[in-house]
Design a protein around this motif. Sequence first.
Motif, PDB file in Angstrom:
ATOM      1  N   VAL A 160      28.618   5.043  56.133  1.00 14.73           N
ATOM      2  CA  VAL A 160      28.258   6.481  56.127  1.00 14.73           C
ATOM      3  C   VAL A 160      27.832   6.971  54.811  1.00 14.73           C
ATOM      4  CG1 VAL A 160      29.405   8.773  56.102  1.00 14.73           C
ATOM      5  CG2 VAL A 160      29.992   7.328  58.179  1.00 14.73           C
ATOM      6  N   LYS A 162      25.670   5.484  52.845  1.00 12.99           N
ATOM      7  CA  LYS A 162      24.294   5.082  52.875  1.00 12.99           C
ATOM      8  C   LYS A 162      23.521   6.459  53.214  1.00 12.99           C
ATOM      9  CE  LYS A 162      22.253   1.523  54.037  1.00 12.99           C
ATOM     10  NZ  LYS A 162      21.729   0.388  54.908  1.00 12.99           N
ATOM     11  N   TYR A 163      24.188   7.108  54.151  1.00 19.55           N
ATOM     12  CA  TYR A 163      23.208   8.457  54.547  1.00 19.55           C
ATOM     13  C   TYR A 163      23.989   9.795  54.134  1.00 19.55           C
ATOM     14  CZ  TYR A 163      21.592   4.409  57.488  1.00 19.55           C
ATOM     15  OH  TYR A 163      21.092   3.161  57.885  1.00 19.55           O
ATOM     16  N   VAL A 164      25.237   9.745  53.806  1.00 15.70           N
ATOM     17  CA  VAL A 164      25.809  11.137  53.531  1.00 15.70           C
ATOM     18  C   VAL A 164      26.308  11.158  52.221  1.00 15.70           C
ATOM     19  CG1 VAL A 164      27.342  12.751  53.971  1.00 15.70           C
ATOM     20  CG2 VAL A 164      26.337  11.374  55.976  1.00 15.70           C
ATOM     21  N   SER A 165      25.998  12.083  51.388  1.00 18.33           N
ATOM     22  CA  SER A 165      26.625  12.090  49.683  1.00 18.33           C
ATOM     23  C   SER A 165      28.250  11.857  49.735  1.00 18.33           C
ATOM     24  CB  SER A 165      25.904  13.204  49.152  1.00 18.33           C
ATOM     25  OG  SER A 165      26.461  13.327  47.902  1.00 18.33           O
TER      26      SER A 165
END
Length: 409
Positions: A160, A162-165
């Motif tokens: 997660v 990798k795609y969400v801060s």
Amino acid sequence: MFFAKRVPPVARDAYNKDAMAGMLSAAMGGITLPFIIVIARKTLHASPMEVGILTMAPAAGYLLSLPWANVTLGRSKMPFAIYPWLIARALFFLTIFATTSNIFVGIYVLFCIFAAIAVPPYTDIMKEIYPDSDRGKIMGFVRVLTSVCSIIFVLIAGVVLKYVSYRYVFPVAAIFGIWSTLVFKKINVPQVAAETGVKLFRFLWDSVVVLFNDKGYLWFCSGIFLYGLATYFAAPVFALYEVDVLNVATVRQSVYTFVVSICSMIGYFHWGTRLDRRRPEKIVAAQSLAWALIPVIYLLSTKWWMLVPAKILLGIVGSGNDLAYFMGVIYFAPRERLSQYQAIFLTLIGIRGIIGPLSAGWLVERNILGSSSVFIICAVATVVSVGVLMFGYKRYRPIHENHGETRAN
């Protein structure tokens, strides 16, 4: 709850609540803790000194253990664990504002301080809710369940993130942490009579006297102090080596954490039963000797996957340390002085946890020591700590004879 049938009926209700709280706390930790240094260094470009601060932060709050233990004397221990946990875990809501390394580091340091001062009352609670003959085994069961949850949430978070801060993921973790605290609060803890109204200066001085009068405890603490100082000294360099040299990011870090968690489960089963039957100095000495191999593995590693054996050892030895430290303090401490003994122990951890990482960060940042030198120093100091622990094991027992007679060698 899993393993509940293997827990004595008198402790089963406490075990169920403790295990549920532990799993929820592991969910929070799995989402956040393995990625703290990676995010700080790789995303926010934290300096080596800031990485040193992050590695020493978990121990920083332990310096407040003695004053906190003094405040808790003669009082119900549950509130003194619950409220610091609530504050600590709620701090992850603030990560939505952490857009620079200094803010991110500051939030984590505060989290660690509040989490650390909950440890002395938590130790008292563990002493009261679980029988002496089965405490290590029961705590091992709880830790196995928390390891399973940690594995699940680490693997999810690794992808997660990798795609969400982290600014949006970490506040979700805070919800699990607060939920965990509210579940733990429901455990019924017997109240044990203890001295109240002791002035802080007298309590601090008495703690120094306790450490030097109880020679067995002094050597136990000294061995662990040296062992931990070596560990903390190398910790920021381990982290820098992983990120800067081996190019470890969130996914690879989640693989490491997965390996550590699986091995921790094995370790908790193994060490929990042994600690119910063996003296803690001997157990910690064996753990320290095994841990000395970890910096050697770092020294020889040139690819990220070459650190997997080190992570296996970290899981097995780290789980043993987790239980052995708790059981060691309980082994040496008179029942009515458990919080004080634990506070002494944690204060020493706090001292080593500040000196080690900050000195290593300072030396590496100024190119006085390289990573190889740090790894070698760490391995040698860890082996020396084994000798200190075994000297105390052979020469001394707890000062309260009845407690000392209840354990095997």
